[in-house]
Design a protein around this motif. Structure first.
Motif, PDB file in Angstrom:
ATOM      1  N   MET A  19     -18.632  43.167 -12.660  1.00  0.00           N
ATOM      2  CA  MET A  19     -17.424  43.699 -13.297  1.00  0.00           C
ATOM      3  C   MET A  19     -17.601  45.133 -13.784  1.00  0.00           C
ATOM      4  O   MET A  19     -16.649  45.755 -14.245  1.00  0.00           O
ATOM      5  CB  MET A  19     -17.015  42.799 -14.470  1.00  0.00           C
ATOM      6  N   ASN A  20     -18.818  45.676 -13.683  1.00  0.00           N
ATOM      7  CA  ASN A  20     -19.055  47.045 -14.120  1.00  0.00           C
ATOM      8  C   ASN A  20     -18.168  48.021 -13.354  1.00  0.00           C
ATOM      9  O   ASN A  20     -18.016  47.919 -12.143  1.00  0.00           O
ATOM     10  CB  ASN A  20     -20.522  47.433 -13.934  1.00  0.00           C
ATOM     11  N   GLY A  21     -17.563  48.947 -14.098  1.00  0.00           N
ATOM     12  CA  GLY A  21     -16.714  49.970 -13.497  1.00  0.00           C
ATOM     13  C   GLY A  21     -15.298  49.516 -13.190  1.00  0.00           C
ATOM     14  O   GLY A  21     -14.512  50.282 -12.645  1.00  0.00           O
ATOM     15  N   ARG A  22     -14.961  48.302 -13.535  1.00  0.00           N
ATOM     16  CA  ARG A  22     -13.607  47.807 -13.255  1.00  0.00           C
ATOM     17  C   ARG A  22     -12.724  47.971 -14.500  1.00  0.00           C
ATOM     18  O   ARG A  22     -13.122  47.619 -15.608  1.00  0.00           O
ATOM     19  CB  ARG A  22     -13.643  46.341 -12.837  1.00  0.00           C
ATOM     20  N   LYS A  23     -11.516  48.494 -14.290  1.00  0.00           N
ATOM     21  CA  LYS A  23     -10.555  48.684 -15.371  1.00  0.00           C
ATOM     22  C   LYS A  23      -9.861  47.356 -15.648  1.00  0.00           C
ATOM     23  O   LYS A  23      -9.375  46.698 -14.732  1.00  0.00           O
ATOM     24  CB  LYS A  23      -9.533  49.739 -14.947  1.00  0.00           C
ATOM     25  N   LEU A  24      -9.822  46.973 -16.922  1.00  0.00           N
ATOM     26  CA  LEU A  24      -9.192  45.719 -17.332  1.00  0.00           C
ATOM     27  C   LEU A  24      -7.964  46.026 -18.181  1.00  0.00           C
ATOM     28  O   LEU A  24      -8.030  46.828 -19.122  1.00  0.00           O
ATOM     29  CB  LEU A  24     -10.177  44.868 -18.137  1.00  0.00           C
ATOM     30  N   LEU A  25      -6.839  45.395 -17.853  1.00  0.00           N
ATOM     31  CA  LEU A  25      -5.602  45.607 -18.595  1.00  0.00           C
ATOM     32  C   LEU A  25      -5.086  44.296 -19.160  1.00  0.00           C
ATOM     33  O   LEU A  25      -5.271  43.231 -18.569  1.00  0.00           O
ATOM     34  CB  LEU A  25      -4.540  46.229 -17.683  1.00  0.00           C
ATOM     35  N   LEU A  26      -4.421  44.380 -20.302  1.00  0.00           N
ATOM     36  CA  LEU A  26      -3.808  43.233 -20.949  1.00  0.00           C
ATOM     37  C   LEU A  26      -2.349  43.149 -20.508  1.00  0.00           C
ATOM     38  O   LEU A  26      -1.582  44.103 -20.697  1.00  0.00           O
ATOM     39  CB  LEU A  26      -3.896  43.380 -22.465  1.00  0.00           C
ATOM     40  N   LEU A  27      -1.987  42.026 -19.904  1.00  0.00           N
ATOM     41  CA  LEU A  27      -0.646  41.842 -19.350  1.00  0.00           C
ATOM     42  C   LEU A  27       0.133  40.790 -20.126  1.00  0.00           C
ATOM     43  O   LEU A  27      -0.428  39.788 -20.564  1.00  0.00           O
ATOM     44  CB  LEU A  27      -0.733  41.384 -17.892  1.00  0.00           C
ATOM     45  N   ARG A  28       1.448  41.012 -20.258  1.00  0.00           N
ATOM     46  CA  ARG A  28       2.366  40.009 -20.806  1.00  0.00           C
ATOM     47  C   ARG A  28       3.336  39.643 -19.678  1.00  0.00           C
ATOM     48  O   ARG A  28       4.145  40.457 -19.260  1.00  0.00           O
ATOM     49  CB  ARG A  28       3.148  40.565 -21.985  1.00  0.00           C
ATOM     50  N   PRO A  29       3.246  38.420 -19.145  1.00  0.00           N
ATOM     51  CA  PRO A  29       4.159  38.019 -18.070  1.00  0.00           C
ATOM     52  C   PRO A  29       5.627  38.192 -18.475  1.00  0.00           C
ATOM     53  O   PRO A  29       5.978  38.013 -19.645  1.00  0.00           O
ATOM     54  CB  PRO A  29       3.825  36.542 -17.850  1.00  0.00           C
ATOM     55  N   GLN A  30       6.445  38.556 -17.495  1.00  0.00           N
ATOM     56  CA  GLN A  30       7.876  38.731 -17.692  1.00  0.00           C
ATOM     57  C   GLN A  30       8.607  37.714 -16.833  1.00  0.00           C
ATOM     58  O   GLN A  30       8.354  37.615 -15.626  1.00  0.00           O
ATOM     59  CB  GLN A  30       8.313  40.151 -17.309  1.00  0.00           C
ATOM     60  N   LEU A  31       9.495  36.952 -17.452  1.00  0.00           N
ATOM     61  CA  LEU A  31      10.225  35.885 -16.774  1.00  0.00           C
ATOM     62  C   LEU A  31      11.708  36.236 -16.744  1.00  0.00           C
ATOM     63  O   LEU A  31      12.229  36.818 -17.702  1.00  0.00           O
ATOM     64  CB  LEU A  31      10.032  34.563 -17.523  1.00  0.00           C
ATOM     65  N   VAL A  32      12.393  35.875 -15.662  1.00  0.00           N
ATOM     66  CA  VAL A  32      13.838  36.059 -15.640  1.00  0.00           C
ATOM     67  C   VAL A  32      14.424  35.076 -16.658  1.00  0.00           C
ATOM     68  O   VAL A  32      14.113  33.881 -16.640  1.00  0.00           O
ATOM     69  CB  VAL A  32      14.403  35.823 -14.226  1.00  0.00           C
TER      70      VAL A  32
END
Length: 103
Positions: A19-32
């Motif tokens: 996982m070194n060098g990988r960008k990690l983002l925090l996501l909030r799912p969006q539902l219709v």
């Protein structure tokens, strides 16, 4: 595939070497929204996903989870459960645009 809003980033100084060098983002799912399908409603959970596209905070992205996530380039041997696979430009539901990245 799912939609999510990028809410933040995750930094982990100690992690699996793959996982070194990988960008990690925090996501909030969006539902219709079931009551008004011309808009999104936020999901209850958050997800940490690998970003290989250069997404940023506030953008709407597409992501996949599970074994599909490891099919993304260079992730076959990484312990990944979610990966961003697209940055969304626009979403139309029932003939109405409910998201546009330009506005």
């Amino acid at each position: 595939m799912f939609h999510a809003l990028v809410e933040g980033s995750v930094v982990a100084t100690k992690k699996d070497a793959s996982m070194n060098g990988r960008k990690l983002l925090l996501l909030r799912p969006q539902l219709v929204d079931e009551e008004d399908p011309t808009k999104f409603r936020p999901g209850m959970n958050t997800i940490v996903a690998v970003d290989s596209l250069g997404a940023g905070i506030g953008e709407l992205v597409m992501f996949c989870q599970g074994s599909s996530a490891r099919l993304a380039p260079n992730l076959k041997e990484a312990p990944v459960d979610a990966v961003i696979i697209g940055i969304v430009d626009a979403v139309d539901v029932l003939g109405k645009q409910i998201y546009n990245a330009q506005t």
